[in-house]
Design a protein around this motif. Structure first.
Motif, PDB file in Angstrom:
ATOM      1  N   ALA A  33      10.371  -0.551   0.212  1.00 41.35           N
ATOM      2  CA  ALA A  33       8.928  -0.798   0.189  1.00 41.35           C
ATOM      3  C   ALA A  33       8.604  -2.274  -0.014  1.00 41.35           C
ATOM      4  CB  ALA A  33       8.271   0.036  -0.909  1.00 41.35           C
ATOM      5  N   GLU A  34       9.582  -3.043  -0.492  1.00 40.85           N
ATOM      6  CA  GLU A  34       9.364  -4.476  -0.681  1.00 40.85           C
ATOM      7  C   GLU A  34       9.308  -5.217   0.656  1.00 40.85           C
ATOM      8  OE1 GLU A  34       8.671  -5.800  -3.507  1.00 40.85           O
ATOM      9  OE2 GLU A  34       8.997  -3.966  -4.667  1.00 40.85           O
ATOM     10  N   GLN A  35       9.751  -4.564   1.731  1.00 44.16           N
ATOM     11  CA  GLN A  35       9.722  -5.203   3.045  1.00 44.16           C
ATOM     12  C   GLN A  35       8.354  -5.031   3.687  1.00 44.16           C
ATOM     13  OE1 GLN A  35      12.812  -3.833   5.622  1.00 44.16           O
ATOM     14  NE2 GLN A  35      14.477  -4.561   4.325  1.00 44.16           N
ATOM     15  N   GLY A  36       7.890  -6.081   4.361  1.00 44.68           N
ATOM     16  CA  GLY A  36       6.682  -5.955   5.155  1.00 44.68           C
ATOM     17  C   GLY A  36       6.958  -5.135   6.407  1.00 44.68           C
ATOM     18  N   TYR A  37       5.909  -4.516   6.943  1.00 46.14           N
ATOM     19  CA  TYR A  37       6.137  -3.646   8.104  1.00 46.14           C
ATOM     20  C   TYR A  37       6.624  -4.428   9.324  1.00 46.14           C
ATOM     21  CZ  TYR A  37       1.535  -5.077   9.941  1.00 46.14           C
ATOM     22  OH  TYR A  37       0.464  -5.801  10.421  1.00 46.14           O
ATOM     23  N   LYS A  38       6.277  -5.716   9.416  1.00 47.48           N
ATOM     24  CA  LYS A  38       6.758  -6.509  10.550  1.00 47.48           C
ATOM     25  C   LYS A  38       8.247  -6.796  10.447  1.00 47.48           C
ATOM     26  CE  LYS A  38       2.386  -8.746  11.720  1.00 47.48           C
ATOM     27  NZ  LYS A  38       1.678 -10.021  11.968  1.00 47.48           N
ATOM     28  N   ASP A  39       8.791  -6.742   9.243  1.00 51.94           N
ATOM     29  CA  ASP A  39      10.228  -6.924   9.061  1.00 51.94           C
ATOM     30  C   ASP A  39      10.974  -5.600   9.102  1.00 51.94           C
ATOM     31  OD1 ASP A  39       9.976  -9.716   8.721  1.00 51.94           O
ATOM     32  OD2 ASP A  39       9.396  -9.428   6.630  1.00 51.94           O
ATOM     33  N   PHE A  40      10.316  -4.527   8.713  1.00 53.60           N
ATOM     34  CA  PHE A  40      10.986  -3.225   8.673  1.00 53.60           C
ATOM     35  C   PHE A  40      11.159  -2.643  10.074  1.00 53.60           C
ATOM     36  CE2 PHE A  40      10.738   1.435   8.497  1.00 53.60           C
ATOM     37  CZ  PHE A  40      11.838   1.705   7.691  1.00 53.60           C
ATOM     38  N   PHE A  41      10.110  -2.683  10.883  1.00 55.14           N
ATOM     39  CA  PHE A  41      10.178  -2.089  12.221  1.00 55.14           C
ATOM     40  C   PHE A  41      10.810  -3.079  13.196  1.00 55.14           C
ATOM     41  CE2 PHE A  41       6.650   0.295  10.269  1.00 55.14           C
ATOM     42  CZ  PHE A  41       7.168   1.572  10.412  1.00 55.14           C
ATOM     43  N   ALA A  42      11.774  -2.577  13.965  1.00 55.67           N
ATOM     44  CA  ALA A  42      12.577  -3.448  14.829  1.00 55.67           C
ATOM     45  C   ALA A  42      11.911  -3.724  16.166  1.00 55.67           C
ATOM     46  CB  ALA A  42      13.961  -2.818  15.051  1.00 55.67           C
ATOM     47  N   ASP A  43      11.163  -2.768  16.703  1.00 59.40           N
ATOM     48  CA  ASP A  43      10.596  -2.897  18.040  1.00 59.40           C
ATOM     49  C   ASP A  43       9.269  -3.656  17.965  1.00 59.40           C
ATOM     50  OD1 ASP A  43       9.340  -2.357  20.623  1.00 59.40           O
ATOM     51  OD2 ASP A  43      10.930  -0.867  20.894  1.00 59.40           O
ATOM     52  N   GLN A  44       9.191  -4.778  18.637  1.00 62.07           N
ATOM     53  CA  GLN A  44       7.984  -5.601  18.584  1.00 62.07           C
ATOM     54  C   GLN A  44       6.797  -4.931  19.262  1.00 62.07           C
ATOM     55  OE1 GLN A  44       7.493  -8.464  16.779  1.00 62.07           O
ATOM     56  NE2 GLN A  44       9.470  -7.744  15.993  1.00 62.07           N
ATOM     57  N   ARG A  45       7.068  -4.021  20.183  1.00 61.76           N
ATOM     58  CA  ARG A  45       5.959  -3.281  20.783  1.00 61.76           C
ATOM     59  C   ARG A  45       5.260  -2.435  19.730  1.00 61.76           C
ATOM     60  NH1 ARG A  45       9.061  -0.084  25.328  1.00 61.76           N
ATOM     61  NH2 ARG A  45      10.425   0.133  23.491  1.00 61.76           N
ATOM     62  N   LEU A  46       6.046  -1.778  18.874  1.00 64.34           N
ATOM     63  CA  LEU A  46       5.472  -0.972  17.803  1.00 64.34           C
ATOM     64  C   LEU A  46       4.721  -1.852  16.807  1.00 64.34           C
ATOM     65  CD1 LEU A  46       5.017   1.591  16.196  1.00 64.34           C
ATOM     66  CD2 LEU A  46       7.333   1.362  15.265  1.00 64.34           C
ATOM     67  N   VAL A  47       5.261  -3.008  16.491  1.00 65.22           N
ATOM     68  CA  VAL A  47       4.584  -3.919  15.557  1.00 65.22           C
ATOM     69  C   VAL A  47       3.212  -4.315  16.102  1.00 65.22           C
ATOM     70  CG1 VAL A  47       4.671  -6.212  14.511  1.00 65.22           C
ATOM     71  CG2 VAL A  47       6.725  -4.787  14.555  1.00 65.22           C
ATOM     72  N   GLN A  48       3.137  -4.576  17.406  1.00 64.92           N
ATOM     73  CA  GLN A  48       1.852  -4.929  18.002  1.00 64.92           C
ATOM     74  C   GLN A  48       0.876  -3.756  17.972  1.00 64.92           C
ATOM     75  OE1 GLN A  48       1.984  -7.265  21.746  1.00 64.92           O
ATOM     76  NE2 GLN A  48       4.203  -7.372  21.444  1.00 64.92           N
ATOM     77  N   VAL A  49       1.392  -2.555  18.177  1.00 65.70           N
ATOM     78  CA  VAL A  49       0.536  -1.371  18.090  1.00 65.70           C
ATOM     79  C   VAL A  49       0.010  -1.195  16.666  1.00 65.70           C
ATOM     80  CG1 VAL A  49       0.503   1.151  18.274  1.00 65.70           C
ATOM     81  CG2 VAL A  49       1.635  -0.197  20.031  1.00 65.70           C
ATOM     82  N   LEU A  50       0.861  -1.445  15.677  1.00 68.20           N
ATOM     83  CA  LEU A  50       0.439  -1.348  14.280  1.00 68.20           C
ATOM     84  C   LEU A  50      -0.640  -2.380  13.964  1.00 68.20           C
ATOM     85  CD1 LEU A  50       3.902  -0.812  12.538  1.00 68.20           C
ATOM     86  CD2 LEU A  50       2.083   0.874  12.811  1.00 68.20           C
ATOM     87  N   ASP A  51      -0.498  -3.586  14.481  1.00 68.03           N
ATOM     88  CA  ASP A  51      -1.520  -4.610  14.270  1.00 68.03           C
ATOM     89  C   ASP A  51      -2.860  -4.176  14.855  1.00 68.03           C
ATOM     90  OD1 ASP A  51       0.166  -6.324  12.886  1.00 68.03           O
ATOM     91  OD2 ASP A  51       0.774  -7.431  14.686  1.00 68.03           O
ATOM     92  N   LEU A  52      -2.818  -3.569  16.035  1.00 71.50           N
ATOM     93  CA  LEU A  52      -4.049  -3.071  16.646  1.00 71.50           C
ATOM     94  C   LEU A  52      -4.672  -1.976  15.798  1.00 71.50           C
ATOM     95  CD1 LEU A  52      -3.032  -2.865  20.437  1.00 71.50           C
ATOM     96  CD2 LEU A  52      -4.625  -4.486  19.380  1.00 71.50           C
ATOM     97  N   ALA A  53      -3.843  -1.092  15.266  1.00 76.80           N
ATOM     98  CA  ALA A  53      -4.351   0.006  14.437  1.00 76.80           C
ATOM     99  C   ALA A  53      -5.001  -0.513  13.164  1.00 76.80           C
ATOM    100  CB  ALA A  53      -3.216   0.970  14.102  1.00 76.80           C
ATOM    101  N   LEU A  54      -4.377  -1.486  12.533  1.00 74.65           N
ATOM    102  CA  LEU A  54      -4.936  -2.037  11.292  1.00 74.65           C
ATOM    103  C   LEU A  54      -6.253  -2.752  11.545  1.00 74.65           C
ATOM    104  CD1 LEU A  54      -1.705  -3.412   9.557  1.00 74.65           C
ATOM    105  CD2 LEU A  54      -2.952  -1.303   9.056  1.00 74.65           C
ATOM    106  N   ALA A  55      -6.441  -3.232  12.764  1.00 75.86           N
ATOM    107  CA  ALA A  55      -7.688  -3.927  13.083  1.00 75.86           C
ATOM    108  C   ALA A  55      -8.790  -2.992  13.551  1.00 75.86           C
ATOM    109  CB  ALA A  55      -7.421  -4.982  14.164  1.00 75.86           C
ATOM    110  N   ASN A  56      -8.429  -1.827  14.093  1.00 76.71           N
ATOM    111  CA  ASN A  56      -9.435  -0.999  14.766  1.00 76.71           C
ATOM    112  C   ASN A  56      -9.558   0.434  14.257  1.00 76.71           C
ATOM    113  OD1 ASN A  56     -10.223  -2.931  17.019  1.00 76.71           O
ATOM    114  ND2 ASN A  56      -8.029  -2.784  17.363  1.00 76.71           N
ATOM    115  N   ASN A  57      -8.638   0.895  13.441  1.00 75.08           N
ATOM    116  CA  ASN A  57      -8.708   2.284  12.995  1.00 75.08           C
ATOM    117  C   ASN A  57      -9.974   2.534  12.187  1.00 75.08           C
ATOM    118  OD1 ASN A  57      -7.911   4.321  10.537  1.00 75.08           O
ATOM    119  ND2 ASN A  57      -7.065   4.983  12.485  1.00 75.08           N
ATOM    120  N   ARG A  58     -10.694   3.610  12.504  1.00 80.03           N
ATOM    121  CA  ARG A  58     -11.982   3.886  11.861  1.00 80.03           C
ATOM    122  C   ARG A  58     -11.829   4.362  10.419  1.00 80.03           C
ATOM    123  NH1 ARG A  58     -12.402   1.612  16.067  1.00 80.03           N
ATOM    124  NH2 ARG A  58     -14.171   1.691  17.476  1.00 80.03           N
ATOM    125  N   ASP A  59     -10.783   5.117  10.126  1.00 81.69           N
ATOM    126  CA  ASP A  59     -10.570   5.555   8.742  1.00 81.69           C
ATOM    127  C   ASP A  59     -10.319   4.357   7.830  1.00 81.69           C
ATOM    128  OD1 ASP A  59     -10.891   8.218   9.350  1.00 81.69           O
ATOM    129  OD2 ASP A  59      -8.764   8.571   9.704  1.00 81.69           O
TER     130      ASP A  59
END
Length: 484
Positions: free
Chosen positions: A52-78
């Motif tokens: 849990a001490e790792q940031g999600y950009k360091d934990f997830f290996a696939d950069q496509r997924l990291v970009q999707v996560l960035d989009l979700a954090l910026a746009n998710n309504r919840d």
């Protein structure tokens, strides 16, 4: 005029004394003892610092997924709603905190009236500044309400963090689900092609009179089953994309979607679990429950303070005159000051009942906090239990795939040579297809488990491992630190 300032000076002194006394008084009782009753280590703990001490950009290996996560954090309504709830709680805290300060307002008016002692109506003018019902917080009621508002604000902020962690886990697993739905579709397509070849071969053998119609119909059953699977997986792909779009809050670009099976989700070779006490720091839902427990304690203080007299201070100073042109002359200065007292005498036990309600609320908050710790511990243990055996299961499944594929090849060769019937080929083909599907299922479960373990340990708050996360202490912790 000297008399006036002497009285005003005494009023200021009394108010200052009241504030000083208020700073020393608190009706808040002792904090309850927390008993989580969890072991000091996990049943299948992984060595090393908590992942849990790792940031999600360091934990997830696939950069496509990291970009999707960035989009979700910026746009998710919840997540957006959770952030707005923080703003609301912050403003509510500010409103409550302002209750400790006197409210000063300006006033002005014109009054025209007819009295018995005058022959014509009189007009009077007034302007001034006033303090309206400022409560002298002798017993800490207002301060306890402020503490409750602060703890509620901190709980809301932690709830937002918990929403972010859940969102990261959901997006990662939905992204994997899309990838493996595609992998299953490709497997179903390959199986359908093989089944069609078998069907055509059996039909030719039937047409020339070598075999009966039974093998043809058996092959046709396999063909239609494979076609059904192809259609089913196409539906799953569309549904997985719809879910991913919902979680991200917008249409996910096609270049960020995995078109084939994902072999690796994290760059971390060993996923460390740390120790159970790390959960108290890393899990925001546990922290939120702790803040709510502290807020319940503050409510008890406010309820107890209602047993004692409430003293409020009002006052005003300004000018009044019957002639607008003389309004601001020195002789027209007027002032007033006075306290009001509310003494509880007999209220049919309402105040005592409010204390009992607050104490019961604290017991409920304590139970919720203990359960949140136990639930977090159980979730981590469940994820670790899967992690402990998933490698053996995948290895066994791969050997099963090799065995069934070999059996299918041998059965097919024997059938073409006229040694065995088509039923043997059919059984071998079904076993091979099921084994391949089972392997995909286990590989996806393995990657999902890594995401789940990261989430249950509290990972996902930080973007990068080097980022610092600071958590505000609750009012209970602040008071404990102040008494040391």
């Amino acid at each position: 005029m000297q008399n006036v300032w002497s009285i005003a000076g005494r009023s200021i002194a009394v108010s200052s004394l009241a504030l000083a006394l208020a700073a020393c008084q608190s009706m808040r009782g002792p904090e309850p003892v927390v008993q989580t009753n969890i072991p000091e280590s996990y049943t299948a703990s992984a060595a090393g610092t908590s992942v849990a001490e790792q940031g999600y950009k360091d934990f997830f290996a696939d950069q496509r997924l990291v970009q999707v996560l960035d989009l979700a954090l910026a746009n998710n309504r919840d997540l957006r709603t959770a952030a707005l709830n923080i703003d609301r709680a912050q403003q509510q805290y500010q409103i409550t905190a302002n209750g400790q300060l006197p409210m000063i307002g300006a006033s002005g008016g014109v009054l025209r009236q007819d009295t018995l002692n005058t022959t014509k109506p009189i007009t009077s003018y007034n302007v001034g500044l006033g303090v309206t019902a400022y409560e002298l917080d002798f017993w800490g009621r207002v301060r306890s309400l402020k503490d409750n508002a602060l703890d509620s604000y901190l709980a809301t902020a932690s709830a937002r963090d918990a929403t972010q962690i859940a969102l990261i886990g959901q997006v990662a697993q939905a992204w994997l689900n899309y990838a493996y739905a595609n992998a299953n579709l490709k497997l179903a397509d390959q199986t359908l092609k093989a089944q069609l070849e078998s069907y055509n071969l059996n039909k030719k053998r039937f047409d020339v009179g070598i075999d009966s119609e039974v093998p043809v119909r058996q092959a046709q059953i396999s063909v239609e089953t494979a076609r059904n699977d192809v259609a089913n997986y196409k539906t799953q792909i569309a549904q997985a994309q719809n879910l991913l779009n919902l979680l991200v809050g917008q249409q996910v670009p096609a270049n960020l979607l995995p078109a084939q099976r994902v072999n690796r989700i994290t760059a971390t070779n060993t996923i460390g679990s740390g120790i159970p006490s790390d959960l108290l720091n890393n899990r925001p839902d546990v922290r939120a429950a702790e803040y709510k427990l502290s807020a319940a304690g503050a409510n008890i203080g406010a309820a107890k303070a209602r047993l004692f007299p409430t003293i409020s201070l009002t006052g005003s100073a300004g000018y009044a005159s019957t002639d607008l042109g003389d309004l601001f002359k020195s002789g027209n200065f007027v002032w007033s000051a006075g306290p009001s007292l509310d003494i509880p005498i007999f209220d049919w036990g309402t105040r005592q009942a409010n204390i009992k309600v607050s104490e019961t609320d604290q017991k409920i908050a304590l139970s919720d906090y203990e359960k949140s710790v136990q639930s977090a511990f159980r979730e981590v243990n469940d994820a670790l239990a899967v992690r402990q055996n998933i490698g053996d299961r995948i290895a066994a499944q791969r050997r099963l795939v090799d065995a069934t594929n070999t059996t299918y090849k041998l059965s097919n060769a024997r059938f073409r040579a006229g040694i065995d019937s088509y039923l043997t080929v059919l059984d071998a083909q079904r076993a091979s297809y099921a084994a391949e599907q089972g392997l995909l299922l286990l590989e996806q479960a393995n990657l999902n488990n890594q995401v789940e373990l990261y989430k249950t340990l509290g990972g996902g708050i930080k973007a990068n491992s080097s980022d610092a996360v600071q958590y505000q202490p609750s009012t209970t912790e602040r008071k404990a630190a102040a008494t040391k």
